[in-house]
Design a protein around this motif. Structure first.
Motif, PDB file in Angstrom:
ATOM      1  N   ARG A   1       9.250  -2.919  15.100  1.00  0.00           N
ATOM      2  CA  ARG A   1       8.632  -1.607  15.310  1.00  0.00           C
ATOM      3  C   ARG A   1       7.148  -1.653  14.938  1.00  0.00           C
ATOM      4  O   ARG A   1       6.693  -2.530  14.219  1.00  0.00           O
ATOM      5  N   GLY A   2       6.426  -0.658  15.402  1.00  0.00           N
ATOM      6  CA  GLY A   2       5.031  -0.522  15.037  1.00  0.00           C
ATOM      7  C   GLY A   2       4.140  -1.588  15.659  1.00  0.00           C
ATOM      8  O   GLY A   2       4.563  -2.381  16.494  1.00  0.00           O
ATOM      9  N   HIS A   3       2.898  -1.594  15.240  1.00  0.00           N
ATOM     10  CA  HIS A   3       1.930  -2.570  15.728  1.00  0.00           C
ATOM     11  C   HIS A   3       2.156  -3.902  15.016  1.00  0.00           C
ATOM     12  O   HIS A   3       2.289  -3.950  13.792  1.00  0.00           O
ATOM     13  N   TRP A   4       2.198  -4.975  15.777  1.00  0.00           N
ATOM     14  CA  TRP A   4       2.404  -6.286  15.166  1.00  0.00           C
ATOM     15  C   TRP A   4       1.278  -6.593  14.192  1.00  0.00           C
ATOM     16  O   TRP A   4       0.099  -6.331  14.473  1.00  0.00           O
ATOM     17  N   ALA A   5       1.629  -7.167  13.037  1.00  0.00           N
ATOM     18  CA  ALA A   5       0.635  -7.568  12.046  1.00  0.00           C
ATOM     19  C   ALA A   5       0.915  -8.998  11.622  1.00  0.00           C
ATOM     20  O   ALA A   5       2.076  -9.383  11.416  1.00  0.00           O
TER      21      ALA A   5
ATOM     22  N   ASN B   1       2.074   2.008  10.190  1.00  0.00           N
ATOM     23  CA  ASN B   1       2.717   1.824  11.497  1.00  0.00           C
ATOM     24  C   ASN B   1       2.538   0.388  11.990  1.00  0.00           C
ATOM     25  O   ASN B   1       1.977   0.124  13.043  1.00  0.00           O
ATOM     26  N   THR B   2       3.019  -0.558  11.176  1.00  0.00           N
ATOM     27  CA  THR B   2       2.935  -1.977  11.516  1.00  0.00           C
ATOM     28  C   THR B   2       4.293  -2.635  11.320  1.00  0.00           C
ATOM     29  O   THR B   2       5.168  -2.103  10.623  1.00  0.00           O
ATOM     30  N   SER B   3       4.446  -3.807  11.907  1.00  0.00           N
ATOM     31  CA  SER B   3       5.706  -4.539  11.768  1.00  0.00           C
ATOM     32  C   SER B   3       6.011  -4.841  10.305  1.00  0.00           C
ATOM     33  O   SER B   3       7.170  -4.746   9.873  1.00  0.00           O
TER      34      SER B   3
ATOM     35  N   GLY C   1      -1.796  -0.560   8.480  1.00  0.00           N
ATOM     36  CA  GLY C   1      -1.149  -0.406   7.173  1.00  0.00           C
ATOM     37  C   GLY C   1      -0.063  -1.440   6.928  1.00  0.00           C
ATOM     38  O   GLY C   1       1.060  -1.301   7.417  1.00  0.00           O
ATOM     39  N   THR C   2      -0.390  -2.464   6.164  1.00  0.00           N
ATOM     40  CA  THR C   2       0.584  -3.533   5.890  1.00  0.00           C
ATOM     41  C   THR C   2       0.961  -3.615   4.416  1.00  0.00           C
ATOM     42  O   THR C   2       1.708  -4.500   4.021  1.00  0.00           O
ATOM     43  N   THR C   3       0.452  -2.704   3.608  1.00  0.00           N
ATOM     44  CA  THR C   3       0.748  -2.746   2.172  1.00  0.00           C
ATOM     45  C   THR C   3       2.075  -2.040   1.886  1.00  0.00           C
ATOM     46  O   THR C   3       2.809  -1.662   2.796  1.00  0.00           O
TER      47      THR C   3
ATOM     48  N   ALA D   1      10.820   4.691  10.107  1.00  0.00           N
ATOM     49  CA  ALA D   1       9.585   4.593  10.890  1.00  0.00           C
ATOM     50  C   ALA D   1       8.896   5.940  11.013  1.00  0.00           C
ATOM     51  O   ALA D   1       7.655   6.022  11.013  1.00  0.00           O
ATOM     52  N   ALA D   2       9.677   7.008  11.095  1.00  0.00           N
ATOM     53  CA  ALA D   2       9.094   8.344  11.220  1.00  0.00           C
ATOM     54  C   ALA D   2       8.272   8.709   9.991  1.00  0.00           C
ATOM     55  O   ALA D   2       7.259   9.421  10.106  1.00  0.00           O
TER      56      ALA D   2
END
Length: 339
Positions: free
Chosen positions: A208-212, A167-169, A130-132, A159-160
């Motif tokens: 935070r989160g998964h790198w995108a 859950n992406t950078s 999710g990067t939008t 982030a929560a």
């Protein structure tokens, strides 16, 4: 002007910006000009509007509705929202939108994440693509409810609420930037100070989160603010529409909102009208910009007749929500000081 006035300004600015951008969302800049001419106020959507055909002037979209939904969940959860509770609430909201005949449904990142969650994917993994801008568009209540003194604690709270869908950078950084700007504004910071806080929070959120892959949110906000500073409105419109971008990508639309706030923040109504005419994800750009400017300037920054129309058309009442969110903020601040 006190914290309540600024918090009310944030929620009001979100809704006013959203309503101004409703008739123009997902249209090109040229199509907007042909259908409406210059956007000078609240407009009824034309029948050809791709998302909200013929929707009445002053109507809000998913930006405001999801922010209100998140506010209620935060209040009910005393500051926390369980991922599955949030997911269920979003699916119920979308079902209601379908029942009402609206095409303003869950965005691509959110829909994909909720489908994964229903398929048994853990919440931590469901939003890994999710990067939008979905997390950023609805995050205003987190900014109202959470002090900005401890940016790491603020980003934790952001982030929560972003984790299950974004859950992406990029997703978390963009939401953190908006939340911190709103939070600092509620605390009494000037607009420049609040936008600076947003930049700093984006740095923390970007870890935070998964790198995108994509331009980093903090770096793009810094660049955009510096570039548009001092520009005339016509030049700002070109800069945002042609270079920064107004798509649903968080590194475009969220950065665009910061650019507009930087260049035109002394005149919130003009900034939001300009946002509504840029093309692309106009409702979200204007909504985020409105929330940040409202937090810095208070509810008086927006024309009373426009505010009254938006509240009336959508049957909105932000006062009780704001009071509960500020009560959460006081409790959070006390617990941080005690710790």
């Amino acid at each position: 002007m006190n914290a309540r006035d600024r918090a009310l300004g944030a929620f009001t600015g979100l809704a006013v910006g959203d309503a101004l951008g409703m008739p123009t969302q997902s249209m090109s800049r040229a199509a907007i000009a042909a259908a409406y001419g210059p956007v000078t106020g609240l407009l009824t959507a034309v029948a050809e509007q791709p998302v909200a055909p013929s929707m009445p002037a002053g109507s809000v979209t998913d930006d405001t509705e999801q922010a209100v939904l998140l506010a209620r969940l935060l209040i009910d959860g005393r500051g926390t929202v369980e991922p599955q509770v949030f997911a269920d609430a979003l699916l119920i909201w979308e079902a209601d939108m379908i029942r009402r005949g609206s095409a303003d449904l869950l965005g691509p990142s959110t829909k994909r994440a909720l489908t994964r969650l229903q398929d048994g994917v853990p919440a931590e993994e469901a939003g890994r693509t999710g990067t939008t801008n979905g997390a950023a568009m609805r995050v205003t209540p987190v900014g109202i409810a959470t002090p900005s003194e401890d940016l790491h604690a603020l980003v934790d709270a952001v982030a929560a609420t972003a984790r299950v869908t974004h859950n992406t950078s990029l997703g978390i950084a963009s939401a953190a930037a908006v939340a911190a700007t709103v939070s600092a504004g509620v605390e009494g910071a000037s607009l420049a100070e609040a936008l600076d806080a947003g930049e700093r929070a984006a740095v923390v959120g970007g870890e935070r989160g998964h790198w995108a892959a994509g331009g980093e949110i903090a770096a793009r906000i810094t660049w955009a603010r510096g570039w548009v500073r001092g520009m005339a409105p016509a030049a700002v419109a070109d800069a945002v529409a042609r270079v920064i971008g107004t798509s649903v990508a968080s590194q475009e639309s969220v950065v665009a909102a910061f650019a507009l706030a930087e260049a035109m923040g002394d005149d919130p109504p003009a900034a939001l009208r300009l946002a509504a005419g840029l093309g692309g994800d106009t409702d979200t750009v204007a909504a985020i910009c409105g929330a940040m400017l409202g937090a810095a300037h208070g509810v008086g920054a927006f024309r009373p007749d426009v505010v009254e129309t938006v509240l009336s058309v959508n049957r909105l009442e932000f006062g009780p929500l704001v009071d509960e969110l500020l009560a959460l903020r006081r409790r959070t601040g006390q617990s941080q000081r005690t710790y």
